[in-house]
Design a protein around this motif. Sequence first.
Motif, PDB file in Angstrom:
ATOM      1  N   PRO A 235      74.155 -72.095  24.040  1.00  0.00           N
ATOM      2  CA  PRO A 235      74.232 -71.165  25.180  1.00  0.00           C
ATOM      3  C   PRO A 235      72.958 -71.112  26.021  1.00  0.00           C
ATOM      4  CG  PRO A 235      74.003 -69.956  23.132  1.00  0.00           C
ATOM      5  CD  PRO A 235      74.190 -71.395  22.759  1.00  0.00           C
ATOM      6  N   PHE A 236      71.843 -71.652  25.492  1.00  0.00           N
ATOM      7  CA  PHE A 236      70.593 -71.679  26.244  1.00  0.00           C
ATOM      8  C   PHE A 236      69.697 -72.780  25.690  1.00  0.00           C
ATOM      9  CE2 PHE A 236      70.445 -68.037  23.223  1.00  0.00           C
ATOM     10  CZ  PHE A 236      69.532 -68.529  22.301  1.00  0.00           C
ATOM     11  N   PRO A 237      68.705 -73.222  26.484  1.00  0.00           N
ATOM     12  CA  PRO A 237      67.757 -74.232  25.986  1.00  0.00           C
ATOM     13  C   PRO A 237      66.946 -73.666  24.822  1.00  0.00           C
ATOM     14  CG  PRO A 237      67.572 -73.983  28.375  1.00  0.00           C
ATOM     15  CD  PRO A 237      68.469 -72.888  27.889  1.00  0.00           C
ATOM     16  N   VAL A 238      66.589 -74.525  23.880  1.00  0.00           N
ATOM     17  CA  VAL A 238      65.846 -74.068  22.707  1.00  0.00           C
ATOM     18  C   VAL A 238      64.495 -74.774  22.609  1.00  0.00           C
ATOM     19  CG1 VAL A 238      67.901 -73.413  21.411  1.00  0.00           C
ATOM     20  CG2 VAL A 238      67.002 -75.733  21.195  1.00  0.00           C
ATOM     21  N   ARG A 239      63.597 -74.143  21.872  1.00  0.00           N
ATOM     22  CA  ARG A 239      62.251 -74.684  21.685  1.00  0.00           C
ATOM     23  C   ARG A 239      62.301 -75.895  20.779  1.00  0.00           C
ATOM     24  NH1 ARG A 239      58.466 -69.699  20.036  1.00  0.00           N
ATOM     25  NH2 ARG A 239      57.111 -71.476  19.608  1.00  0.00           N
ATOM     26  N   SER A 240      61.504 -76.895  21.109  1.00  0.00           N
ATOM     27  CA  SER A 240      61.449 -78.092  20.264  1.00  0.00           C
ATOM     28  C   SER A 240      60.376 -77.964  19.201  1.00  0.00           C
ATOM     29  CB  SER A 240      61.186 -79.335  21.113  1.00  0.00           C
ATOM     30  OG  SER A 240      59.947 -79.207  21.783  1.00  0.00           O
ATOM     31  N   ASP A 241      59.495 -76.961  19.316  1.00  0.00           N
ATOM     32  CA  ASP A 241      58.401 -76.801  18.362  1.00  0.00           C
ATOM     33  C   ASP A 241      58.714 -75.802  17.250  1.00  0.00           C
ATOM     34  OD1 ASP A 241      58.406 -74.623  20.108  1.00  0.00           O
ATOM     35  OD2 ASP A 241      56.234 -74.317  19.895  1.00  0.00           O
TER      36      ASP A 241
ATOM     37  N   SER B 206      69.510 -78.195  25.279  1.00  0.00           N
ATOM     38  CA  SER B 206      70.519 -77.162  25.019  1.00  0.00           C
ATOM     39  C   SER B 206      71.757 -77.751  24.345  1.00  0.00           C
ATOM     40  CB  SER B 206      70.903 -76.440  26.311  1.00  0.00           C
ATOM     41  OG  SER B 206      71.461 -77.344  27.219  1.00  0.00           O
ATOM     42  N   SER B 207      71.551 -78.787  23.537  1.00  0.00           N
ATOM     43  CA  SER B 207      72.672 -79.311  22.753  1.00  0.00           C
ATOM     44  C   SER B 207      72.205 -79.620  21.344  1.00  0.00           C
ATOM     45  CB  SER B 207      73.283 -80.547  23.413  1.00  0.00           C
ATOM     46  OG  SER B 207      72.348 -81.593  23.453  1.00  0.00           O
ATOM     47  N   LEU B 208      73.127 -79.469  20.419  1.00  0.00           N
ATOM     48  CA  LEU B 208      72.886 -79.704  18.992  1.00  0.00           C
ATOM     49  C   LEU B 208      73.826 -80.810  18.543  1.00  0.00           C
ATOM     50  CD1 LEU B 208      71.775 -78.828  16.155  1.00  0.00           C
ATOM     51  CD2 LEU B 208      73.674 -77.208  16.082  1.00  0.00           C
ATOM     52  N   ILE B 209      73.270 -81.815  17.871  1.00  0.00           N
ATOM     53  CA  ILE B 209      74.075 -82.921  17.357  1.00  0.00           C
ATOM     54  C   ILE B 209      73.847 -83.001  15.856  1.00  0.00           C
ATOM     55  CG2 ILE B 209      74.484 -85.408  17.429  1.00  0.00           C
ATOM     56  CD1 ILE B 209      73.256 -85.293  20.309  1.00  0.00           C
ATOM     57  N   ILE B 210      74.938 -83.028  15.120  1.00  0.00           N
ATOM     58  CA  ILE B 210      74.876 -83.170  13.661  1.00  0.00           C
ATOM     59  C   ILE B 210      75.677 -84.409  13.309  1.00  0.00           C
ATOM     60  CG2 ILE B 210      75.426 -82.129  11.439  1.00  0.00           C
ATOM     61  CD1 ILE B 210      75.313 -79.406  12.824  1.00  0.00           C
ATOM     62  N   LYS B 211      75.043 -85.343  12.612  1.00  0.00           N
ATOM     63  CA  LYS B 211      75.766 -86.535  12.190  1.00  0.00           C
ATOM     64  C   LYS B 211      75.289 -86.944  10.808  1.00  0.00           C
ATOM     65  CE  LYS B 211      72.901 -89.545  15.068  1.00  0.00           C
ATOM     66  NZ  LYS B 211      72.929 -90.601  16.085  1.00  0.00           N
TER      67      LYS B 211
ATOM     68  N   GLN C 276      68.177 -72.849  12.242  1.00  0.00           N
ATOM     69  CA  GLN C 276      67.650 -71.760  13.053  1.00  0.00           C
ATOM     70  C   GLN C 276      66.964 -72.356  14.278  1.00  0.00           C
ATOM     71  OE1 GLN C 276      65.598 -69.889   9.558  1.00  0.00           O
ATOM     72  NE2 GLN C 276      66.164 -68.041  10.692  1.00  0.00           N
ATOM     73  N   LEU C 277      67.379 -71.888  15.453  1.00  0.00           N
ATOM     74  CA  LEU C 277      66.821 -72.356  16.718  1.00  0.00           C
ATOM     75  C   LEU C 277      66.371 -71.145  17.524  1.00  0.00           C
ATOM     76  CD1 LEU C 277      69.684 -74.865  17.579  1.00  0.00           C
ATOM     77  CD2 LEU C 277      67.453 -75.423  16.592  1.00  0.00           C
ATOM     78  N   TYR C 278      65.373 -71.355  18.370  1.00  0.00           N
ATOM     79  CA  TYR C 278      64.810 -70.258  19.142  1.00  0.00           C
ATOM     80  C   TYR C 278      64.830 -70.587  20.633  1.00  0.00           C
ATOM     81  CZ  TYR C 278      63.350 -68.870  14.529  1.00  0.00           C
ATOM     82  OH  TYR C 278      63.353 -68.520  13.205  1.00  0.00           O
TER      83      TYR C 278
END
Length: 141
Positions: free
Chosen positions: A99-105, A65-70, A119-121
Amino acid sequence: MKHFDDWKKNLDHFFGQDFWGEFEGLMKPSIPQMNIYQYDNELLCIANIPGMNHPKNVDVLVDHSSLIIKGSVDLNHRGGHQLMSEIAVGAFERSIDLPFPVRSDKMEATYKHGLLIIQLYRLISDSTNQKPIKIRHLEDE
């Protein structure tokens, strides 16, 4: 800008610590700037990364449930005397709690006209993560 850096170093030296450390985050905007939109079970994350030559210069990492951009931005303007500096250049890293866990696939990212669109789901799990633990009875041993 050089005069400000000298002034900042003098204050740090006078107070014997990183005087500006607490305030620097308030004075500088977060890089990259982000908009996040939620639609039912989807997140649309838009990062403003102007001047990025190629998407290979950025890493997008998602962990539950986290997004990292570097990455890094290099405007490649050599020579001349810079009169104004508002566009952040060099290395950047930003971590955002989703705000919620997202799918890795199921993740997609595109880059066009200075915008990185991710785009995350939502991760929806029918199964429980409950795992029974066998209890060892010590009196039997």
